[in-house]
Design a protein around this motif. Structure first.
Motif, PDB file in Angstrom:
ATOM      1  N   GLU A 150       3.821 -12.511   1.681  1.00 25.81           N
ATOM      2  CA  GLU A 150       3.293 -11.505   0.652  1.00 25.81           C
ATOM      3  C   GLU A 150       1.933 -12.163   0.353  1.00 25.81           C
ATOM      4  N   LEU A 186      13.325  -4.169   1.992  1.00 23.10           N
ATOM      5  CA  LEU A 186      12.410  -5.093   2.812  1.00 23.10           C
ATOM      6  C   LEU A 186      13.408  -6.557   3.264  1.00 23.10           C
ATOM      7  N   GLN A 200       0.077 -14.329   1.726  1.00 28.07           N
ATOM      8  CA  GLN A 200      -0.752 -14.590   2.930  1.00 28.07           C
ATOM      9  C   GLN A 200      -1.380 -13.233   3.290  1.00 28.07           C
ATOM     10  N   TYR A 201      -0.632 -12.143   3.224  1.00 25.40           N
ATOM     11  CA  TYR A 201      -1.103 -10.823   3.547  1.00 25.40           C
ATOM     12  C   TYR A 201      -1.703 -10.276   2.824  1.00 25.40           C
ATOM     13  N   GLY A 202      -2.178 -10.866   1.442  1.00 25.76           N
ATOM     14  CA  GLY A 202      -3.045 -10.262   0.433  1.00 25.76           C
ATOM     15  C   GLY A 202      -2.087  -8.927  -0.422  1.00 25.76           C
ATOM     16  N   VAL A 203      -0.455  -9.023  -0.079  1.00 29.18           N
ATOM     17  CA  VAL A 203      -0.127  -8.182  -0.918  1.00 29.18           C
ATOM     18  C   VAL A 203       0.129  -8.462  -2.507  1.00 29.18           C
ATOM     19  N   LEU A 204       0.288  -9.714  -2.606  1.00 34.08           N
ATOM     20  CA  LEU A 204       0.287 -10.131  -4.293  1.00 34.08           C
ATOM     21  C   LEU A 204      -0.928  -9.697  -4.678  1.00 34.08           C
ATOM     22  N   LYS A 205      -2.360 -10.018  -3.884  1.00 37.17           N
ATOM     23  CA  LYS A 205      -3.491  -9.658  -4.669  1.00 37.17           C
ATOM     24  C   LYS A 205      -3.616  -8.254  -4.816  1.00 37.17           C
ATOM     25  N   ARG A 206      -3.314  -7.426  -3.893  1.00 36.61           N
ATOM     26  CA  ARG A 206      -3.389  -5.914  -3.983  1.00 36.61           C
ATOM     27  C   ARG A 206      -2.443  -5.324  -5.144  1.00 36.61           C
ATOM     28  N   LEU A 207      -1.436  -6.062  -5.310  1.00 40.91           N
ATOM     29  CA  LEU A 207      -0.445  -5.655  -6.457  1.00 40.91           C
ATOM     30  C   LEU A 207      -1.124  -5.981  -7.532  1.00 40.91           C
ATOM     31  N   GLY A 225      -5.701  -6.247   4.577  1.00 42.84           N
ATOM     32  CA  GLY A 225      -4.279  -6.641   4.149  1.00 42.84           C
ATOM     33  C   GLY A 225      -4.092  -5.666   2.987  1.00 42.84           C
ATOM     34  N   GLY A 226      -2.947  -6.354   2.238  1.00 44.82           N
ATOM     35  CA  GLY A 226      -2.528  -5.946   0.998  1.00 44.82           C
ATOM     36  C   GLY A 226      -1.258  -4.702   1.003  1.00 44.82           C
ATOM     37  N   VAL A 227      -0.757  -4.676   2.078  1.00 37.27           N
ATOM     38  CA  VAL A 227       0.355  -3.932   2.294  1.00 37.27           C
ATOM     39  C   VAL A 227       1.552  -4.600   2.778  1.00 37.27           C
ATOM     40  N   TYR A 228       2.708  -4.594   2.421  1.00 29.41           N
ATOM     41  CA  TYR A 228       3.726  -5.213   3.242  1.00 29.41           C
ATOM     42  C   TYR A 228       3.825  -4.936   4.698  1.00 29.41           C
ATOM     43  N   LEU A 287      -8.922  -3.378  -0.498  1.00 25.18           N
ATOM     44  CA  LEU A 287      -9.228  -4.869  -0.106  1.00 25.18           C
ATOM     45  C   LEU A 287      -9.896  -4.800   1.056  1.00 25.18           C
TER      46      LEU A 287
END
Lengths: 242, 335
Positions: free
Chosen positions: A79, A14, A81-88, B92-95, B89
């Protein structure tokens, strides 16, 4: 271990895809090093004979700051802001392994930066002297300090604010960090201020370890160590995951 | 695969607060393996807050939560649940720079026995966009990838927060097929939606939430059938007890202001103008009543806009149970 390796590899891929990161982490440091080594217009300390001798340690400090503060901070802020950390957070990856993967990817990028920058420096006539091995702890401490600052911004500010703040800080520390302008050329009060910042301390430590003349001043180690502890602790305290 | 003896989901007296605002107010839920539980409510009703408390994202101010017998509010239990629970969710939730194939391979690496990413790409119709970055996917493709990511770890419980929002009809079919597959595989699915038709199609059991409390619960049939009062949970909070789940009857549209008393006398059943131009007749819709209604309107040369008989649609149940006090709807959901 599989998850850690996959995550670290993903972080690297990335980063490599982000044009701003490639520019900041590689193109700008290489460009500055080559240009100002060949075009001898920058001031340098009195005892330094060649521009490249002063520039190489400073540009290495700049590269460390770019990767561990600016690039890491901006990426992590988005990450979040886009909810990536939340999802992980809902996967078995877990925060410790996510953090470890980020650290590993930074280490790989920095090793790559050092290889490229040192090769370019040699190509334009660099001849290092001094206690070279001291550059290793200096880079490690500097990375911890800058990564702490980057994550502090990423975890506490909106991503757009982190983007602006990280770039603003980058420019300020480029000027005040002894990276292309020697700290000795700054006026007294400004110089003392600059030496208390992690950028000034890191470039002092790298200049001391990669150029002949007296080694690393104790003050630089103390300042660097304080930032290396304080910034990550503050980031851990203030980081909001969503 | 190991299945625990505990219920998949067990919640009692859940309270979630944001500062002084109470988003979830003493909510009870129960779901078993192989069951699809639909949380239905308008925006701000407390659906997402409930699901996020079960996922461990929101702190419960009060109440008891169990997912597969573990407490998602406890960090070590949440870590254990991460291997057994799939999460989608609301957004979002994805890179953003990551493509579906890459994201699925990455998430697969987190689990010991993942579903093959290629199989999920195929099932959710993402093969053609497997190499397209997330940010360039359509809303429906993003939702389908989020669902795929929730499934890659072979979860025993899946939480889907508005899975069909912004998804086109083909995507909805694919998502429904996955929910059916999960159910058949003994997975407990908890999904939220404000789309009544989706809830009716997807869920075995529907819980209608209003202002953080359950106002009705039951199968779609129970909620829409006559005598479904047993399904409605009176007195459990705001709006509770207002009614009745499903009143069967005949409904028709005609010009507003009809003489309902006169019509009732002709039809031999009570007639009520439930809103201007919309009438309900307390009759299941026997052909004789329909004929009498048509005759009465014909004598007066009045048009019949529409005519429905039999079960009340879920939408009507929902609107009735959540009627009134719209200004009181809370806006914090999803924040």
């Amino acid at each position: 271990m599989r998850a850690f390796r996959a995550q670290a590899a993903a972080e690297l891929r990335l980063t490599a895809r982000r044009g701003d990161a490639v520019l900041l982490n590689l193109a700008i440091p290489v460009g500055l090093l080559v240009f100002f080594s060949l075009v001898d217009v920058l001031p340098r300390p009195a005892h330094v004979a060649h521009a490249v001798t002063f520039l190489t340690p400073g540009i290495l400090a700049l590269a460390v700051m770019s990767t561990s503060m600016v690039s890491l901070g901006i990426a992590t802020g988005f990450e979040r802001q886009y909810g990536v950390l939340k999802r992980l957070g809902a996967t078995p990856l877990g925060r410790p392994r996510l953090l470890a993967a980020k650290i590993a990817s930074i280490a790989v990028i920095e090793i790559f930066q050092v290889i490229v920058l040192v090769a370019v420096a040699f190509a334009v006539g660099w001849n290092p002297s001094g206690p070279v091995w001291l550059a290793v702890p200096a880079v490690l401490l500097g990375t911890a300090a800058f990564a702490g600052l980057g994550l502090l911004m990423a975890g506490a500010l909106r991503a757009e604010v982190t983007l602006a703040a990280a770039n603003g800080l980058y420019l300020a520390l480029l000027l005040l960090g002894g990276m292309i302008f020697p700290l000795s050329k700054l006026p007294g009060g400004m110089r003392d201020f600059a030496r208390a910042l992690p950028a000034g301390a890191l470039s002092d430590a790298l200049h001391g370890s990669l150029a002949a003349g007296g080694g690393v001043p104790g003050r630089a180690w103390v300042v660097l160590a304080l930032w290396a502890v304080a910034a990550p602790v503050a980031a851990a305290r203030l980081f909001r995951w969503e | 695969m190991h299945r625990s003896d505990h219920p998949a989901i067990s919640v009692s007296g859940l309270v979630v607060r944001y500062g002084d605002v109470v988003a979830v107010d003493g909510l009870d839920l129960h779901a078993e393996a192989g069951q699809v539980l639909g949380l239905l409510g308008r925006n701000g009703a407390g659906k997402t807050s409930t699901v996020e408390a079960l996922e461990g994202y929101r702190r419960a101010a009060a109440g008891r939560l169990e997912v597969l017998g573990l407490d998602p509010q406890r960090p070590d239990d949440r870590t254990r649940l991460a291997r057994r629970v799939g999460v989608m969710l609301q957004s979002g939730g994805v890179y953003p720079a990551m493509a579906p194939g890459e994201a699925l391979r990455l998430f697969a690496s987190y689990y010991d026995d993942p579903v093959a990413p290629s199989a999920l790409l195929e099932r959710l119709g993402l093969e053609d966009v497997a190499r397209t970055p997330w940010r360039r996917l359509s809303g429906g493709e993003q939702q389908r990838l989020s669902l795929a990511l929730a499934l890659v770890g072979r979860p025993e419980v899946v939480f889907l927060d508005e899975p069909t929002a912004g998804v086109d009809p083909h995507g909805r079919v694919a998502i429904r097929a996955e929910v059916a597959r999960l159910k058949a595989g003994g997975v407990c699915v908890v999904l939220t939606t404000h789309e009544l038709e989706e809830a009716e199609r997807l869920a075995d059991r529907i819980v209608i939430i209003e202002k953080g409390s359950v106002v009705a619960a039951g199968t779609p049939a129970e909620l829409t059938s006559e005598g479904g009062d047993a399904a409605a949970r009176g007195g459990t909070g705001a709006g509770g007890g207002a009614g009745v789940a499903g009143v069967a009857g005949m409904r028709f549209g005609a010009p507003p202001g009809l003489d309902t008393a006169a019509l009732a006398a002709v039809l031999g059943a009570a007639v009520e103008e439930i809103e201007p131009g919309q009438y309900r007749v307390a009759d299941p819709g026997r052909p004789a009543t329909v004929a009498a209604l048509a005759g009465w309107l014909a004598e007066r040369d009045l048009p019949l806009a529409d005519l429905r008989t039999g079960r009340e649609r879920l939408e009507e149940v929902f609107l009735r149970l959540t009627a009134g006090d719209r200004g009181g709807a809370r806006e914090e959901e999803g924040r």
